[in-house]
Design a protein around this motif. Sequence first.
Motif, PDB file in Angstrom:
ATOM      1  N   ALA A  24       0.167  -2.833  -8.516  1.00 51.13           N
ATOM      2  CA  ALA A  24       1.272  -3.326  -9.344  1.00 51.13           C
ATOM      3  C   ALA A  24       1.803  -2.210 -10.229  1.00 51.13           C
ATOM      4  O   ALA A  24       3.025  -2.094 -10.426  1.00 51.13           O
ATOM      5  CB  ALA A  24       0.810  -4.518 -10.180  1.00 51.13           C
ATOM      6  N   ALA A  25       0.923  -1.376 -10.748  1.00 49.04           N
ATOM      7  CA  ALA A  25       1.359  -0.269 -11.606  1.00 49.04           C
ATOM      8  C   ALA A  25       2.138   0.771 -10.804  1.00 49.04           C
ATOM      9  O   ALA A  25       3.136   1.317 -11.286  1.00 49.04           O
ATOM     10  CB  ALA A  25       0.153   0.369 -12.288  1.00 49.04           C
ATOM     11  N   HIS A  27       3.921   0.182  -8.112  1.00 52.01           N
ATOM     12  CA  HIS A  27       5.238  -0.410  -7.849  1.00 52.01           C
ATOM     13  C   HIS A  27       6.091  -0.446  -9.110  1.00 52.01           C
ATOM     14  O   HIS A  27       7.290  -0.175  -9.064  1.00 52.01           O
ATOM     15  CB  HIS A  27       5.077  -1.808  -7.260  1.00 52.01           C
ATOM     16  N   ALA A  28       5.480  -0.778 -10.241  1.00 45.90           N
ATOM     17  CA  ALA A  28       6.230  -0.850 -11.509  1.00 45.90           C
ATOM     18  C   ALA A  28       6.785   0.517 -11.898  1.00 45.90           C
ATOM     19  O   ALA A  28       7.825   0.606 -12.547  1.00 45.90           O
ATOM     20  CB  ALA A  28       5.332  -1.390 -12.615  1.00 45.90           C
ATOM     21  N   ALA A  29       6.092   1.574 -11.469  1.00 45.73           N
ATOM     22  CA  ALA A  29       6.554   2.932 -11.765  1.00 45.73           C
ATOM     23  C   ALA A  29       7.646   3.384 -10.788  1.00 45.73           C
ATOM     24  O   ALA A  29       8.145   4.504 -10.892  1.00 45.73           O
ATOM     25  CB  ALA A  29       5.382   3.913 -11.736  1.00 45.73           C
ATOM     26  N   GLY A  30       7.988   2.533  -9.826  1.00 48.45           N
ATOM     27  CA  GLY A  30       9.084   2.829  -8.921  1.00 48.45           C
ATOM     28  C   GLY A  30       8.693   3.528  -7.638  1.00 48.45           C
ATOM     29  O   GLY A  30       9.552   4.009  -6.900  1.00 48.45           O
ATOM     30  N   HIS A  31       7.399   3.577  -7.337  1.00 48.57           N
ATOM     31  CA  HIS A  31       6.945   4.228  -6.106  1.00 48.57           C
ATOM     32  C   HIS A  31       6.784   3.191  -5.003  1.00 48.57           C
ATOM     33  O   HIS A  31       6.335   2.068  -5.250  1.00 48.57           O
ATOM     34  CB  HIS A  31       5.587   4.907  -6.324  1.00 48.57           C
ATOM     35  N   ALA A  32       7.130   3.582  -3.789  1.00 47.98           N
ATOM     36  CA  ALA A  32       6.827   2.753  -2.624  1.00 47.98           C
ATOM     37  C   ALA A  32       5.382   3.021  -2.240  1.00 47.98           C
ATOM     38  O   ALA A  32       4.932   4.169  -2.299  1.00 47.98           O
ATOM     39  CB  ALA A  32       7.760   3.114  -1.476  1.00 47.98           C
ATOM     40  N   TRP A  33       4.639   2.006  -1.869  1.00 56.34           N
ATOM     41  CA  TRP A  33       3.236   2.193  -1.484  1.00 56.34           C
ATOM     42  C   TRP A  33       2.877   1.122  -0.475  1.00 56.34           C
ATOM     43  O   TRP A  33       3.215  -0.048  -0.673  1.00 56.34           O
ATOM     44  CB  TRP A  33       2.324   2.069  -2.722  1.00 56.34           C
ATOM     45  N   TRP A  34       2.233   1.512   0.597  1.00 50.36           N
ATOM     46  CA  TRP A  34       1.854   0.563   1.639  1.00 50.36           C
ATOM     47  C   TRP A  34       0.962  -0.546   1.085  1.00 50.36           C
ATOM     48  O   TRP A  34       0.086  -0.302   0.257  1.00 50.36           O
ATOM     49  CB  TRP A  34       1.101   1.284   2.764  1.00 50.36           C
ATOM     50  N   ALA A  36       0.014  -3.525   3.570  1.00 51.24           N
ATOM     51  CA  ALA A  36       0.297  -4.278   4.801  1.00 51.24           C
ATOM     52  C   ALA A  36      -0.237  -5.701   4.800  1.00 51.24           C
ATOM     53  O   ALA A  36       0.367  -6.589   5.401  1.00 51.24           O
ATOM     54  CB  ALA A  36      -0.255  -3.520   6.005  1.00 51.24           C
ATOM     55  N   CYS A  37      -1.344  -5.967   4.149  1.00 47.15           N
ATOM     56  CA  CYS A  37      -1.901  -7.326   4.187  1.00 47.15           C
ATOM     57  C   CYS A  37      -1.393  -8.183   3.037  1.00 47.15           C
ATOM     58  O   CYS A  37      -1.865  -9.307   2.838  1.00 47.15           O
ATOM     59  CB  CYS A  37      -3.427  -7.286   4.193  1.00 47.15           C
ATOM     60  N   GLY A  38      -0.446  -7.653   2.278  1.00 45.90           N
ATOM     61  CA  GLY A  38       0.085  -8.427   1.164  1.00 45.90           C
ATOM     62  C   GLY A  38      -0.834  -8.440  -0.040  1.00 45.90           C
ATOM     63  O   GLY A  38      -0.861  -9.417  -0.783  1.00 45.90           O
ATOM     64  N   ALA A  39      -1.600  -7.383  -0.202  1.00 46.32           N
ATOM     65  CA  ALA A  39      -2.494  -7.218  -1.360  1.00 46.32           C
ATOM     66  C   ALA A  39      -3.635  -8.233  -1.361  1.00 46.32           C
ATOM     67  O   ALA A  39      -4.048  -8.719  -2.407  1.00 46.32           O
ATOM     68  CB  ALA A  39      -1.702  -7.282  -2.669  1.00 46.32           C
ATOM     69  N   LYS A  40      -4.152  -8.515  -0.176  1.00 49.01           N
ATOM     70  CA  LYS A  40      -5.248  -9.486  -0.067  1.00 49.01           C
ATOM     71  C   LYS A  40      -6.599  -8.842   0.204  1.00 49.01           C
ATOM     72  O   LYS A  40      -7.588  -9.544   0.431  1.00 49.01           O
ATOM     73  CB  LYS A  40      -4.921 -10.480   1.042  1.00 49.01           C
ATOM     74  N   GLY A  41      -6.663  -7.513   0.217  1.00 51.48           N
ATOM     75  CA  GLY A  41      -7.937  -6.838   0.470  1.00 51.48           C
ATOM     76  C   GLY A  41      -8.372  -6.901   1.918  1.00 51.48           C
ATOM     77  O   GLY A  41      -9.558  -6.786   2.209  1.00 51.48           O
ATOM     78  N   ARG A  42      -7.429  -7.065   2.829  1.00 55.11           N
ATOM     79  CA  ARG A  42      -7.771  -7.223   4.240  1.00 55.11           C
ATOM     80  C   ARG A  42      -7.336  -6.052   5.113  1.00 55.11           C
ATOM     81  O   ARG A  42      -7.334  -6.154   6.336  1.00 55.11           O
ATOM     82  CB  ARG A  42      -7.149  -8.510   4.768  1.00 55.11           C
ATOM     83  N   CYS A  43      -6.896  -4.972   4.489  1.00 55.38           N
ATOM     84  CA  CYS A  43      -6.556  -3.770   5.237  1.00 55.38           C
ATOM     85  C   CYS A  43      -6.943  -2.600   4.323  1.00 55.38           C
ATOM     86  O   CYS A  43      -7.547  -2.814   3.298  1.00 55.38           O
ATOM     87  CB  CYS A  43      -5.065  -3.731   5.589  1.00 55.38           C
ATOM     88  N   THR A  44      -6.597  -1.423   4.691  1.00 54.83           N
ATOM     89  CA  THR A  44      -6.845  -0.303   3.774  1.00 54.83           C
ATOM     90  C   THR A  44      -5.572   0.517   3.567  1.00 54.83           C
ATOM     91  O   THR A  44      -5.636   1.654   3.120  1.00 54.83           O
ATOM     92  CB  THR A  44      -7.966   0.619   4.310  1.00 54.83           C
ATOM     93  N   THR A  45      -4.438  -0.087   3.849  1.00 52.55           N
ATOM     94  CA  THR A  45      -3.196   0.680   3.739  1.00 52.55           C
ATOM     95  C   THR A  45      -2.834   1.010   2.293  1.00 52.55           C
ATOM     96  O   THR A  45      -2.062   1.928   2.049  1.00 52.55           O
ATOM     97  CB  THR A  45      -2.012  -0.064   4.392  1.00 52.55           C
ATOM     98  N   CYS A  46      -3.378   0.307   1.354  1.00 54.51           N
ATOM     99  CA  CYS A  46      -3.062   0.568  -0.057  1.00 54.51           C
ATOM    100  C   CYS A  46      -4.050   1.550  -0.682  1.00 54.51           C
ATOM    101  O   CYS A  46      -3.995   1.804  -1.879  1.00 54.51           O
ATOM    102  CB  CYS A  46      -3.071  -0.733  -0.848  1.00 54.51           C
TER     103      CYS A  46
END
Length: 91
Positions: A24-25, A27-34, A36-46
């Motif tokens: 969230a921080a 994104h709030a700072a204006g950066h794009a960041w992967w 993929a699972c919608g922030a559910k802890g089910r991938c490692t793209t973030c």
Amino acid sequence: MPLLTIAGLPGPPLHVPVGGTVLAAIHAAGHAWWHACGAKGRCTTCRVRVAQDAEVLSPPTAPELRYRAAGRLGEHERLACQARVAPEVEK
Ligand code: FES
């Protein structure tokens, strides 16, 4: 508000509100960041590598521990959607 330095993220260290996620921080700072699972802890793209001030973050969550055990998340890496600034931190 604690500051967090993320490796490879341009600009100054991030201001992360207590209780807020690193994702969230970012994104709030204006950066794009992967995320993929919608922030559910089910991938490692973030995944992020915390370059400094990792001590302000909450302990690794169950998904993070599972990915670490599987070798998909390094010792200094966190899932941005899972890592939060710990409530007891004032920096
Ligand atoms: S967005 Fe999938 S684990 Fe964080």
